[in-house]
Write a protein that holds these residues in place. Structure first.
Motif, PDB file in Angstrom:
ATOM      1  N   PRO A 188      38.852  48.674  40.572  1.00 52.97           N
ATOM      2  CA  PRO A 188      38.338  47.406  41.111  1.00 52.97           C
ATOM      3  C   PRO A 188      36.931  47.169  40.580  1.00 52.97           C
ATOM      4  O   PRO A 188      36.142  48.109  40.455  1.00 52.97           O
ATOM      5  N   GLU A 189      36.623  45.891  40.259  1.00 54.42           N
ATOM      6  CA  GLU A 189      35.347  45.623  39.587  1.00 54.42           C
ATOM      7  C   GLU A 189      34.804  44.252  39.980  1.00 54.42           C
ATOM      8  O   GLU A 189      35.522  43.258  39.980  1.00 54.42           O
ATOM      9  N   ILE A 190      33.516  44.222  40.300  1.00 54.76           N
ATOM     10  CA  ILE A 190      32.808  42.970  40.552  1.00 54.76           C
ATOM     11  C   ILE A 190      31.749  42.803  39.470  1.00 54.76           C
ATOM     12  O   ILE A 190      30.982  43.727  39.183  1.00 54.76           O
ATOM     13  N   ARG A 191      31.707  41.607  38.881  1.00 51.85           N
ATOM     14  CA  ARG A 191      30.768  41.341  37.784  1.00 51.85           C
ATOM     15  C   ARG A 191      29.983  40.068  38.064  1.00 51.85           C
ATOM     16  O   ARG A 191      30.564  39.036  38.447  1.00 51.85           O
ATOM     17  N   PRO A 220      28.965  22.953  32.874  1.00 46.50           N
ATOM     18  CA  PRO A 220      28.319  24.253  32.606  1.00 46.50           C
ATOM     19  C   PRO A 220      27.319  24.619  33.689  1.00 46.50           C
ATOM     20  O   PRO A 220      26.623  23.757  34.236  1.00 46.50           O
ATOM     21  N   GLN A 221      27.255  25.907  34.007  1.00 45.15           N
ATOM     22  CA  GLN A 221      26.352  26.431  35.022  1.00 45.15           C
ATOM     23  C   GLN A 221      25.588  27.615  34.429  1.00 45.15           C
ATOM     24  O   GLN A 221      25.835  28.039  33.305  1.00 45.15           O
ATOM     25  N   LYS A 222      24.661  28.155  35.207  1.00 41.33           N
ATOM     26  CA  LYS A 222      23.852  29.277  34.739  1.00 41.33           C
ATOM     27  C   LYS A 222      24.390  30.634  35.170  1.00 41.33           C
ATOM     28  O   LYS A 222      23.891  31.665  34.692  1.00 41.33           O
ATOM     29  N   SER A 223      25.378  30.659  36.056  1.00 41.34           N
ATOM     30  CA  SER A 223      25.833  31.966  36.554  1.00 41.34           C
ATOM     31  C   SER A 223      27.311  31.923  36.896  1.00 41.34           C
ATOM     32  O   SER A 223      27.897  30.845  37.069  1.00 41.34           O
ATOM     33  N   MET A 224      27.877  33.111  37.016  1.00 40.21           N
ATOM     34  CA  MET A 224      29.275  33.247  37.403  1.00 40.21           C
ATOM     35  C   MET A 224      29.497  34.628  37.989  1.00 40.21           C
ATOM     36  O   MET A 224      28.929  35.621  37.527  1.00 40.21           O
ATOM     37  N   SER A 225      30.308  34.698  39.027  1.00 43.40           N
ATOM     38  CA  SER A 225      30.719  35.981  39.601  1.00 43.40           C
ATOM     39  C   SER A 225      32.231  36.082  39.512  1.00 43.40           C
ATOM     40  O   SER A 225      32.946  35.094  39.690  1.00 43.40           O
ATOM     41  N   SER A 226      32.730  37.254  39.217  1.00 39.03           N
ATOM     42  CA  SER A 226      34.176  37.433  39.034  1.00 39.03           C
ATOM     43  C   SER A 226      34.626  38.780  39.569  1.00 39.03           C
ATOM     44  O   SER A 226      33.843  39.727  39.670  1.00 39.03           O
ATOM     45  N   LEU A 227      35.897  38.841  39.914  1.00 42.80           N
ATOM     46  CA  LEU A 227      36.528  40.058  40.425  1.00 42.80           C
ATOM     47  C   LEU A 227      37.679  40.437  39.517  1.00 42.80           C
ATOM     48  O   LEU A 227      38.494  39.585  39.139  1.00 42.80           O
ATOM     49  N   VAL A 253      20.972  36.589  28.803  1.00 42.26           N
ATOM     50  CA  VAL A 253      21.860  36.755  29.948  1.00 42.26           C
ATOM     51  C   VAL A 253      21.646  38.140  30.541  1.00 42.26           C
ATOM     52  O   VAL A 253      21.373  39.110  29.817  1.00 42.26           O
ATOM     53  N   PHE A 254      21.727  38.202  31.869  1.00 39.99           N
ATOM     54  CA  PHE A 254      21.661  39.474  32.574  1.00 39.99           C
ATOM     55  C   PHE A 254      22.975  39.639  33.323  1.00 39.99           C
ATOM     56  O   PHE A 254      23.377  38.753  34.081  1.00 39.99           O
ATOM     57  N   ALA A 255      23.658  40.747  33.104  1.00 38.02           N
ATOM     58  CA  ALA A 255      24.970  40.971  33.712  1.00 38.02           C
ATOM     59  C   ALA A 255      25.004  42.320  34.422  1.00 38.02           C
ATOM     60  O   ALA A 255      24.593  43.336  33.851  1.00 38.02           O
ATOM     61  N   ILE A 256      25.468  42.298  35.656  1.00 40.39           N
ATOM     62  CA  ILE A 256      25.639  43.522  36.445  1.00 40.39           C
ATOM     63  C   ILE A 256      27.117  43.675  36.771  1.00 40.39           C
ATOM     64  O   ILE A 256      27.753  42.745  37.277  1.00 40.39           O
ATOM     65  N   THR A 257      27.654  44.845  36.478  1.00 40.33           N
ATOM     66  CA  THR A 257      29.070  45.130  36.716  1.00 40.33           C
ATOM     67  C   THR A 257      29.197  46.409  37.524  1.00 40.33           C
ATOM     68  O   THR A 257      28.741  47.472  37.091  1.00 40.33           O
ATOM     69  N   LEU A 258      29.801  46.291  38.707  1.00 38.25           N
ATOM     70  CA  LEU A 258      30.036  47.453  39.574  1.00 38.25           C
ATOM     71  C   LEU A 258      31.520  47.771  39.564  1.00 38.25           C
ATOM     72  O   LEU A 258      32.352  46.915  39.891  1.00 38.25           O
ATOM     73  N   THR A 259      31.865  49.004  39.180  1.00 37.38           N
ATOM     74  CA  THR A 259      33.259  49.396  39.005  1.00 37.38           C
ATOM     75  C   THR A 259      33.560  50.670  39.786  1.00 37.38           C
ATOM     76  O   THR A 259      32.790  51.628  39.749  1.00 37.38           O
TER      77      THR A 259
END
Length: 355
Positions: free
Chosen positions: A319-322, A340-347, A301-307
């Motif tokens: 505030p955070e987008i992941r 099930p899916q391969k990706s997800m975006s969350s706030l 898995v590759f995860a990017i989190t901007l905070t």
């Protein structure tokens, strides 16, 4: 007669001065002793929503239908973090720390303490220490792990959500450790502990052993635990007065089952009260370790989190987008049809008050 009265006045005056001076010295001494005791901690809450996936809640499992496969900040809607109260005493030679947690984040932090957690265990850390020498310190009890870049308390992390590396490394240990300052730049820590995350007692009769070698804020950590081992590097550097770069890399193996990964933490302070931070993490499983939730072997898995981090006095708003993207379809990333899916975006929008 006047001479006697005058002498008495002098005596009374001297006694009064000495009394006031003694009271002042006693008060100062008491104040200095009292300042060795401290009460610190934090309170946090947050709002979380999936931007492209289901936001429901599975009543049968009591778990969110879709959330990253990492610890904390996984509940939908308006949710609670924890209240953290740390009572400590710092003496010249000895002291203690009693770190208490209340709330969902605190419960997750002591997940492997099943005997007393069911009846209200709220202990995150509980230890005493003895400074045997100016360069040698012994710590005995339950203490948070020396592994990894992130910690349990939200005040110790820039990002509010946590990484996969943090979530699947150890949280806490109970045992005895010795910290040795080898020089102004080098440090060494050695520890004998219960099996990882068994913080209440030792239920197996086996022990884990750990070591840490530090150099100027860079740390190499090693842990062996009943046939398993983990190697971890944690460090960072100030690129400039405003820009900091942190790094964490780890490898865990238990008879061919485990994980490996690396995370970078660039952070930039735009002012005294606002900073931006990014966490970019690559995490891969060896075998079907279960962290990513695909049910497949060797997933990654590759995860990017901007905070963002905005300080308002003792209150911090984050505030955070992941964005999480896995190599295989994950049961952690469910769509509105619960597929099930391969990706997800969350706030996530978190509020943390420190005291």
């Amino acid at each position: 007669m006047k001479k006697i009265i005058h002498t008495n006045y002098v005596k009374y005056f001297l006694v009064s001065v000495l009394t006031l001076l003694s009271a002042h010295i006693f008060s100062q001494d008491k104040e200095q002793k009292d300042t060795k005791f401290s009460l610190t901690g934090s309170v946090d809450a947050y709002y979380r929503v999936n931007l492209n996936r289901d936001n429901g809640f599975d009543d049968s499992s009591k778990l969110p239908n879709a959330a990253p496969g990492s610890s904390f900040a996984n509940l939908p809607g308006f949710a609670l973090g924890m209240a953290n109260a740390i009572i400590s005493y710092e003496g010249e030679k000895v002291g203690f720390v009693s770190d208490l947690v209340f709330g969902p984040r605190g419960t997750d932090a002591i997940f492997a303490s099943p005997i007393y957690s069911a009846t209200g265990n709220i202990v995150n850390q509980l230890y005493v220490y003895w400074k045997v020498h100016e360069s040698v310190k012994l710590t005995f009890g339950n203490f948070n792990t020396f592994f990894g870049y992130e910690v349990i308390s939200p005040m110790g992390n820039f990002n509010y959500s946590t990484s996969y590396l943090f979530s699947y490394g150890p949280f806490s240990h109970t045992g005895l450790k010795v910290d040795i300052a080898l020089s102004d730049t080098f440090s060494l820590m050695l520890a004998a502990m219960n099996p990882t995350d068994q913080t209440e007692l030792n239920s197996t009769g086996k022990y884990a052993f750990g070591a840490q070698l530090g150099y100027n804020g860079q740390y190499l950590n090693v842990l062996t635990d009943d046939g398993a081992y983990e190697i971890d590097f944690t460090g960072g550097l100030d690129v400039s007065d405003q820009f900091y770069l942190g790094i964490n890399a780890a490898l865990y193996d238990h008879d061919g089952l485990g994980f490996a990964g690396v995370a970078l933490y660039p952070q930039y302070a735009t002012s005294d009260n606002f900073s931006l931070g990014l966490r970019g993490e690559y995490f891969t499983e060896m075998g079907d370790y279960g962290a990513i939730g695909t049910g497949e072997a060797d997933s990654d898995v590759f995860a990017i989190t901007l905070t963002g981090s905005a300080k308002i006095g003792d209150l911090t708003i984050k505030p955070e987008i992941r964005l999480d993207s896995s190599s295989d379809e994950s049961f952690n990333f469910l769509d509105k049809n619960l597929q099930p899916q391969k990706s997800m975006s969350s706030l996530v929008i978190a509020a943390i008050y420190a005291f």
